[in-house]
Design an enzyme around this catalytic site. Structure first.
Site, PDB file in Angstrom:
ATOM      1  N   ASN A 106      81.533  30.100  97.245  1.00 30.70           N
ATOM      2  CA  ASN A 106      81.585  29.855  98.687  1.00 30.70           C
ATOM      3  C   ASN A 106      80.417  30.551  99.364  1.00 30.70           C
ATOM      4  O   ASN A 106      80.023  31.643  98.945  1.00 30.70           O
ATOM      5  CB  ASN A 106      82.906  30.412  99.247  1.00 30.70           C
ATOM      6  CG  ASN A 106      83.118  30.061 100.714  1.00 30.70           C
ATOM      7  OD1 ASN A 106      82.618  29.052 101.206  1.00 30.70           O
ATOM      8  ND2 ASN A 106      83.857  30.903 101.413  1.00 30.70           N
ATOM      9  N   HIS A 108      79.046  32.251 102.926  1.00 35.51           N
ATOM     10  CA  HIS A 108      79.666  32.864 104.110  1.00 35.51           C
ATOM     11  C   HIS A 108      78.572  33.441 105.013  1.00 35.51           C
ATOM     12  O   HIS A 108      77.686  34.151 104.525  1.00 35.51           O
ATOM     13  CB  HIS A 108      80.629  33.971 103.680  1.00 35.51           C
ATOM     14  CG  HIS A 108      81.364  34.552 104.839  1.00 35.51           C
ATOM     15  ND1 HIS A 108      82.386  33.894 105.484  1.00 35.51           N
ATOM     16  CD2 HIS A 108      81.204  35.721 105.499  1.00 35.51           C
ATOM     17  CE1 HIS A 108      82.826  34.632 106.483  1.00 35.51           C
ATOM     18  NE2 HIS A 108      82.130  35.747 106.516  1.00 35.51           N
ATOM     19  N   SER A 135      76.205  35.643 102.578  1.00 34.44           N
ATOM     20  CA  SER A 135      76.704  35.982 101.243  1.00 34.44           C
ATOM     21  C   SER A 135      77.104  34.717 100.494  1.00 34.44           C
ATOM     22  O   SER A 135      77.498  33.720 101.104  1.00 34.44           O
ATOM     23  CB  SER A 135      77.943  36.881 101.328  1.00 34.44           C
ATOM     24  OG  SER A 135      77.702  38.015 102.130  1.00 34.44           O
TER      25      SER A 135
HETATM   26  C1  GRF Z   1      77.927  27.766 107.057  1.00 35.72           C
HETATM   27  O1  GRF Z   1      77.430  28.839 107.807  1.00 35.72           O
HETATM   28  C2  GRF Z   1      79.087  28.203 106.217  1.00 35.72           C
HETATM   29  O2  GRF Z   1      78.927  29.423 105.608  1.00 35.72           O
HETATM   30  C3  GRF Z   1      80.160  28.261 107.257  1.00 35.72           C
HETATM   31  O3  GRF Z   1      79.978  27.065 107.960  1.00 35.72           O
HETATM   32  C4  GRF Z   1      78.600  26.731 107.964  1.00 35.72           C
HETATM   33  C5  GRF Z   1      78.447  25.339 107.427  1.00 35.72           C
HETATM   34  O4  GRF Z   1      77.357  24.732 107.972  1.00 35.72           O
HETATM   35  N1  GRF Z   1      81.449  28.444 106.685  1.00 35.72           N
HETATM   36  P1  GRF Z   1      76.862  23.298 107.468  1.00 35.72           P
HETATM   37  O5  GRF Z   1      78.070  22.363 107.525  1.00 35.72           O
HETATM   38  O6  GRF Z   1      76.338  23.458 106.076  1.00 35.72           O
HETATM   39  O7  GRF Z   1      75.803  22.908 108.451  1.00 35.72           O
END
Ligand code: GRF
Length: 200
Positions: A106, A108, A135
């Site tokens: 994942n 983050h 991360s």
């Molecule tokens: C990323 O920052 C991810 O870590 C978070 O949501 C965002 C997703 O952005 N959980 P995208 O859909 O890849 O533009």
């Protein structure tokens, strides 16, 4: 060649970066399917690359477990080596995590264990920190508690709002994610070994 399923909920800009990278014949991984829990904007990136998509709409299932069981069925069709959560805004049920661990990673938008959860960028701003980060972790049954595979600091600048800060974090997330996928695919990063190592 490492096969990868990517799960999204939103715009899929991190997915896009991974797709662009994987289009290079030298890149040692291929994205075989993109899934989402809703009609995600990011599907368009997969379609552009002719990559199959599937949707398991969270709202149509009575429980998280039932939703996860259907997601598991979809993943079983594609049998990817690795599952990347790239902005999937849902917690996976334990049964699914246990089936796939340690092969779910994942991204983050914070420097874990700082600011876990759905609002990592907002929470960092609210805390008034001078720097946050990005991360990539192995998914376990906690909320952003799994072993850290890669992370990097990103400064918070005067005048930053959530959008501006997130926009500066995302390119870092992308770079880290691509690097993790590359290292796993090349055999330079052993997810099982990382997951088995005692937490430092
Ligand atoms: C990323 O920052 C991810 O870590 C978070 O949501 C965002 C997703 O952005 N959980 P995208 O859909 O890849 O533009």
């Amino acid at each position: 060649m490492l096969t990868v399923a990517v799960l999204i909920s939103g715009t899929g800009s991190n997915l896009r970066a991974l797709l662009d990278e994987a289009a290079d014949p030298e890149f040692p991984a291929r994205i075989v399917v993109v899934g989402a829990d809703r009609e995600a904007e990011g599907f368009s990136h997969a379609e552009e690359y002719g990559i199959p998509t599937f949707m398991v709409p969270f709202a149509q299932f009575a429980t998280r477990e039932a939703w996860g069981a259907e997601l598991a069925e979809q993943l079983a069709v594609w049998k990817p080596d690795l599952v990347v959560l790239s902005g999937l805004m849902r917690l996976l049920p334990a049964a699914l995590v246990d089936e796939w661990a340690p092969r779910i990673v994942n991204t983050h938008p914070a420097y874990l264990p700082e600011f876990p959860g759905a609002h990592g960028v907002r929470d960092a701003l609210a805390a008034g920190v001078a720097q946050t980060g990005a991360s990539v972790i192995i998914v376990d049954n906690g909320v952003d508690t799994g072993p850290i595979l890669a992370q990097e600091r990103v400064p918070v600048l005067p005048g930053d709002d959530e959008h501006a800060l997130h926009d500066r974090i995302k390119p870092v997330e992308r770079r880290l994610l691509i690097d993790v996928v590359r290292r796993v695919a090349a055999g330079d990063l052993d997810l099982a070994a990382v997951a088995a190592a005692p937490a430092s």
